[in-house]
Design an enzyme around this catalytic site. Structure first.
Site, mmCIF file in Angstrom:
data_model
loop_
_atom_site.group_PDB
_atom_site.id
_atom_site.type_symbol
_atom_site.label_atom_id
_atom_site.label_comp_id
_atom_site.label_asym_id
_atom_site.label_seq_id
_atom_site.Cartn_x
_atom_site.Cartn_y
_atom_site.Cartn_z
ATOM 1 N N MET A 26 9.957 4.075 -7.640
ATOM 2 C CA MET A 26 11.187 2.975 -7.678
ATOM 3 C C MET A 26 11.817 2.881 -6.877
ATOM 4 O O MET A 26 12.885 3.905 -7.037
ATOM 5 C CB MET A 26 11.650 2.286 -9.727
ATOM 6 C CG MET A 26 10.668 1.663 -10.637
ATOM 7 S SD MET A 26 11.331 2.322 -11.866
ATOM 8 C CE MET A 26 11.446 3.789 -13.069
ATOM 9 N N CYS A 108 4.062 -2.765 -3.381
ATOM 10 C CA CYS A 108 5.485 -3.491 -3.263
ATOM 11 C C CYS A 108 5.525 -4.862 -2.670
ATOM 12 O O CYS A 108 4.609 -5.090 -2.079
ATOM 13 C CB CYS A 108 5.948 -2.407 -2.757
ATOM 14 S SG CYS A 108 8.160 -2.880 -2.436
#
Length: 342
Positions: A26, A108
């Site tokens: 993350m 992503c």
């Protein structure tokens, strides 16, 4: 509190075992301080770095982005990129730095990632992903894996996902983490892409039957350790948790070694992790670091417990002040565990 490991690169079987439960890569969250904290809570779960772009390592020479502590193992490096030669060199650097796994980001959805022609947009070009992975595998001494979505934009996941897995697996990838949502590259923000596209666990579950030789981990929407264990019981080889593991790390990780990995051990505790972080904090400050660089990852340790709000407030307000140090953390700990804070 679990005992920290001091290991060199682990064998493939150890990393595959660790992948039963992992904490997602993350951006701006899973830095080395966060990973050190999470390792205090679980000795077994697989941890991931933030995404590091191959151009930053290869063209920019930013090898400091590979820094990590030996106590973080098992730990994987996630790379972003789309050039096979660059990714191969970045994978070589990552393996040489001691990471246990090199992961290619194909999930992503941010604009910045799209402009670099990597991340979720690579779902539209499985041939390129296969070429990149083949180059990475040849260059890396540790396993290369892929994290992907079930599709992007108007793609039909029923067709796209199995084709993607087949093409990339043929290049030598045996382990995938699948975020069970589409990514909408046009019309949704990265934040919206984490919530708005519907989850399709059934589609990912069907991939287990189509590709029995692959190790498939599920990502997306899993919010509790109980839910992760339920997914493992349903046949997934692994489960990856993101925001829940960050915002409520103790709820996810403290019992994981016993419940997921079968260790005969006492569960770790957030109080124990805080006390174990104090020497780490002292060393970080002595090297010129700032307290809030570490404590920002600790805010959720006592989520849902009496005193948690005071813990968060004291750290949030105090950790950025000049001279703030371990004593502030001990004062905050007194709000939730007065007997241990003395």
């Amino acid at each position: 509190m679990t005992e920290l490991q001091s290991l060199t690169t682990l064998g493939k079987a150890d990393v595959v075992r660790a992948a039963r439960l992992s904490v997602a890569p993350m951006m701006d969250w899973t830095d080395r301080h966060c990973r050190y904290l999470h390792r205090l809570l679980s000795r077994d779960a697989l941890l991931y770095t933030e995404m590091v772009t191959a151009p930053a390592l290869v063209r920019g020479g930013a090898v400091h982005l590979l820094d990590h502590a030996p106590e973080e193992h098992p730990v994987a490096l996630q790379l972003g990129g789309s050039d096979p030669d660059e990714l191969a060199e970045a994978a070589r650097l990552g393996a040489a730095a001691g990471y246990d796994e090199i992961n290619l980001n194909c999930g992503c959805p941010s604009d910045r990632v799209q402009s670099g022609t990597f991340g979720a947009v690579l779902m539209t070009d499985p041939g390129r992903v296969a070429e990149c992975c083949a180059a990475m595998i040849e260059a890396s001494s540790v396993e290369v894996t892929v994290k992907c979505r079930i599709g992007v934009d108007e793609q039909d996941p029923e067709t796209v996902l199995p084709e993607f897995l087949a093409r990339v697996a043929a290049a030598g990838v045996g382990r995938f983490t699948i975020h069970a949502r589409k990514a909408w590259l046009k019309g949704l923000s990265p934040k919206e892409n984490r919530d708005i596209p519907p989850l399709d666990y059934d589609l990912v579950r069907r991939m287990i039957g189509l590709f029995p030789s692959l190790h498939l981990s599920l990502n997306g929407g899993v919010a509790t350790l109980d839910q992760a264990i339920e997914m493992l019981d349903q046949g997934f080889d692994g489960v990856m948790l993101g925001r829940a593991a960050y915002h409520q790390p103790a709820d996810i990780l403290c019992a994981a070694d016993r419940r997921v990995f079968g260790r005969d051990c006492a569960d770790s505790t957030p109080e124990g992790a805080v006390l174990a972080m104090l020497p780490y904090i002292e060393a970080h400050l002595a090297s010129g670091g700032r307290l809030n660089q570490i404590t920002r990852h600790m805010l959720g340790l006592f989520a849902g417990r009496p005193g948690a709000r005071a813990w968060r407030r004291m750290l949030s307000e105090g950790a950025t002040r000049p001279g703030a140090g371990p004593e502030l953390v001990q004062e905050a700990l007194a709000q939730v565990a007065p007997d241990l804070a003395a």
